[in-house]
Design an enzyme around this catalytic site. Structure first.
Site, PDB file in Angstrom:
ATOM      1  N   HIS A  74      11.226  88.265  31.270  1.00 40.76           N
ATOM      2  CA  HIS A  74      12.343  89.129  31.651  1.00 40.76           C
ATOM      3  C   HIS A  74      12.393  90.228  30.599  1.00 40.76           C
ATOM      4  CE1 HIS A  74      16.667  89.695  33.153  1.00 40.76           C
ATOM      5  NE2 HIS A  74      16.492  90.606  32.206  1.00 40.76           N
TER       6      HIS A  74
ATOM      7  N   ASP B 150      13.783  85.902  42.933  1.00 41.94           N
ATOM      8  CA  ASP B 150      14.793  85.816  41.872  1.00 41.94           C
ATOM      9  C   ASP B 150      16.100  85.278  42.430  1.00 41.94           C
ATOM     10  OD1 ASP B 150      15.922  85.907  39.379  1.00 41.94           O
ATOM     11  OD2 ASP B 150      16.151  88.082  39.286  1.00 41.94           O
TER      12      ASP B 150
END
Length: 444
Positions: A181, A305
Site C-alpha cells: 500500500h 480491495d
C-alpha cells in the site's frame, strides 16, 4: 468405453489462453479431466452452459474479510460467501485484522478458521513489520501465505512501515513478490489539516496524487537497490502509471474496479462517505490514465480491495469515518459491464483475474482451463442485464456503492474444484474452501 466424469459443463464458450471456442469440460476428482466434445460421455451431474461463457475461476488477490477482531463488519464465512455469489473462486485476504497476521501462529489460526468454513479457496497475506523483518524468509513460505504485505501509509488498523530502511530490511529478505500500500505517511501527517469536516470530497485533497507518487517513487528505488520483486496495490494516479511503465521488470501493478468506474465530483456528491477509500477515488483525468495503463499492459491484475464497514460507521461525519467499501461480489459484474462497453476485451479480463494472478504469485494448479488444473470456473452470461442492489450483497455490511446500477454481464455460476458452489444466484454447496498452494513453497 465411454468416459465418465463427476461433472460436465456442456456446450459453453470456453475462454482461455488459446482464445474462445464452444467446448464441453469434464471434471473428475476436483480436477479438469477433459476438454472438447464430450457428447458420448456421462457424468453424475451435467450443467447446460449453452449460450454462457466458461471462464477460468476469478482470483481476487486483495480482500479484507476482517476476521479475527473486526468481524462485526465481515468474517471469513460471510466474505467468502459474497465472493462466490459474485463468481470469485479464490481470494487472498489481508493482514490488518486484530490480531494482525504477522506471525506463524496468527497465519496458522486464519488457515484453520478458513478451512471448510470459507466457500472459496484462500490464502492470506502476512503483514511485514519492523519486528518481523528477520523472519520474512520463513513467513513467506508458510502454508497459506500469499506473500508479504506492507502498509507504507496508514489505513484501517495499525500496520505501518513508513521508513526507507524498514522497507529495505524487508525487501532484502523477500524471495517472493511483496505487496505494498503506497502512500507517503509523513506527507499524510503533514496534510491532515486539508481534511474538511463533513466534506468527504476533501479526502483526495488530503491523500493527493503527490502523496501516492512520492511513496511509489521511494518504493521503486528501494526495490531497485535490493533487487526485490514488488506488487503495488490499487494504483490511482496518472503519474504513478507513467513511472511504473519504466520499471516493469521488477514491479507489477494492480487496479481496482472502483477506481476504474467511479470518479469525482459527481460520485462524491452522490455517495458521500460511502465512496471514501484509501487511496481515494480521484477525478476523470486519473481514471482515464488507469484505463490507458490497462490498455497498455502496465496494469497486470484486478483486485477488488473489498473492505467493508457497517452503515453505522460510514454514516458518521467525515473525517471520523472509516475508508473502505465492499467489492468482491461486484468485481465480475462491474468489469463484465466494461467488457460489454468495449473498454476491455473478455480475454484481457480473464488475463487480469486468473492467468495474471497465477503468473505473478506462482499459484499452483489454478488460473487456466487446462487438463490437470483445479476445476475452478466462473460461468458468465454476457448478455444478461441486471441491476445491482444492496439486498443482493452477501457481505455483513449489506451495501454496495453500485446500488441501483444496471449492468450487462452477470456471473451465473461459481465452480470451485469441481463443486458447483453457486448457480443462478443460489448457494448450492456447503463451504469446502481449501488453502491455495504456491509453486515457490513446494520445497519448504
Amino acid at each position: 468405453m465411454p468416459q465418465t466424469f463427476d461433472l460436465i459443463l456442456k456446450g459453453g464458450i470456453v475462454v482461455n489462453h488459446d482464445g474462445r471456442a464452444e467446448r464441453d469440460v469434464g471434471v473428475r476428482g476436483g480436477k479438469i479431466a477433459a476438454i472438447g466434445d464430450l457428447s458420448q460421455a456421462s457424468a453424475a451431474r451435467e450443467v447446460d452452459c449453452r449460450g454462457l461463457h466458461i471462464l477460468p475461476g476469478v482470483i481476487d488477490t486483495q480482500v479484507h474479510f476482517r476476521e479475527p477482531g473486526l468481524d462485526h463488519k465481515e468474517d471469513l464465512e460471510s466474505g467468502s460467501r459474497a465472493a462466490v455469489m459474485g463468481g470469485v473462486t479464490t481470494v487472498f485476504e489481508m493482514p490488518n485484522t486484530d490480531p494482525q497476521t504477522t506471525t506463524p501462529e496468527t497465519l496458522a489460526d486464519k488457515v484453520r478458521r478458513g478451512h471448510h468454513r470459507m466457500h472459496c479457496d484462500f490464502a492470506f497475506w502476512v503483514g511485514g513489520t519492523h519486528e518481523n523483518a528477520a523472519a520474512v524468509p520463513e513467513l513467506e513460505r508458510l502454508p497459506g501465505a500469499a506473500g508479504i504485505k506492507v502498509f507504507m501509509g496508514s489505513s484501517t488498523g495499525s500496520l505501518l512501515v513508513e521508513d526507507d530502511e524498514g522497507i529495505a530490511n524487508i525487501l532484502r529478505r523477500t524471495r517472493r513478490r511483496a505487496a505494498f500500500h503506497s502512500e507517503d505517511e509523513a506527507m499524510l501527517r503533514a496534510r491532515k489539516d486539508l481534511r474538511v469536516e463533513g466534506d468527504p470530497s476533501s479526502h483526495p485533497v488530503w491523500r493527493s496524487a503527490e502523496v501516492a507518487l512520492a511513496c511509489t517513487q521511494r518504493l521503486v528505488r528501494i526495490a531497485r537497490d535490493t533487487g526485490a520483486r514488488i506488487h503495488v496495490l490499487h494504483i490511482t494516479t496518472a503519474e504513478e502509471m507513467a513511472l511504473l511503465r519504466e520499471h516493469k521488470d521488477l514491479v507489477s501493478v494492480e487496479v481496482t474496479p472502483h477506481h476504474l468506474t467511479l470518479a469525482g465530483p459527481e460520485d462524491y456528491e452522490r455517495l458521500g462517505t460511502y465512496i471514501q477509500m484509501n487511496p481515494p477515488v480521484r477525478d476523470e483525468l486519473h481514471r482515464a490514465a488507469l484505463w490507458q495503463g490497462l490498455d497498455e499492459g502496465i496494469a497486470d491484475i484486478l483486485g477488488s480491495d473489498h473492505a467493508p464497514h457497517t452503515r453505522e460507521e460510514k454514516d458518521k461525519t467525515y473525517p471520523n469515518t472509516p475508508s473502505g467499501m465492499t467489492g468482491v461480489q461486484t468485481l465480475v459484474p462491474i468489469m463484465l459491464d466494461h467488457v460489454n462497453a468495449s473498454r476491455l476485451t473478455l480475454e484481457r479480463f480473464v488475463d487480469m483475474t486468473s492467468a495474471g494472478p497465477k503468473r505473478l504469485f506462482g499459484i499452483a494448479g489454478k488460473g487456466r482451463i487446462a487438463v490437470g488444473y483445479d476445476a475452478d470456473f466462473t460461468v458468465a452470461d454476457l448478455k444478461r442485464i441486471e441491476t445491482i442492489r444492496n439486498d443482493w450483497i452477501a457481505s455483513k455490511s449489506q451495501w454496495t456503492p453500485y446500488d441501483g446500477r444496471q449492468v450487462t454481464g452477470w456471473p451465473v455460476g461459481t465452480v470451485v474444484r469441481g463443486n458447483v458452489v453457486m448457480w443462478d444466484g443460489a448457494l448450492e454447496t456447503p463451504a469446502q474452501g481449501e488453502v491455495v498452494r504456491f509453486e515457490e513453497t513446494f520445497n519448504s
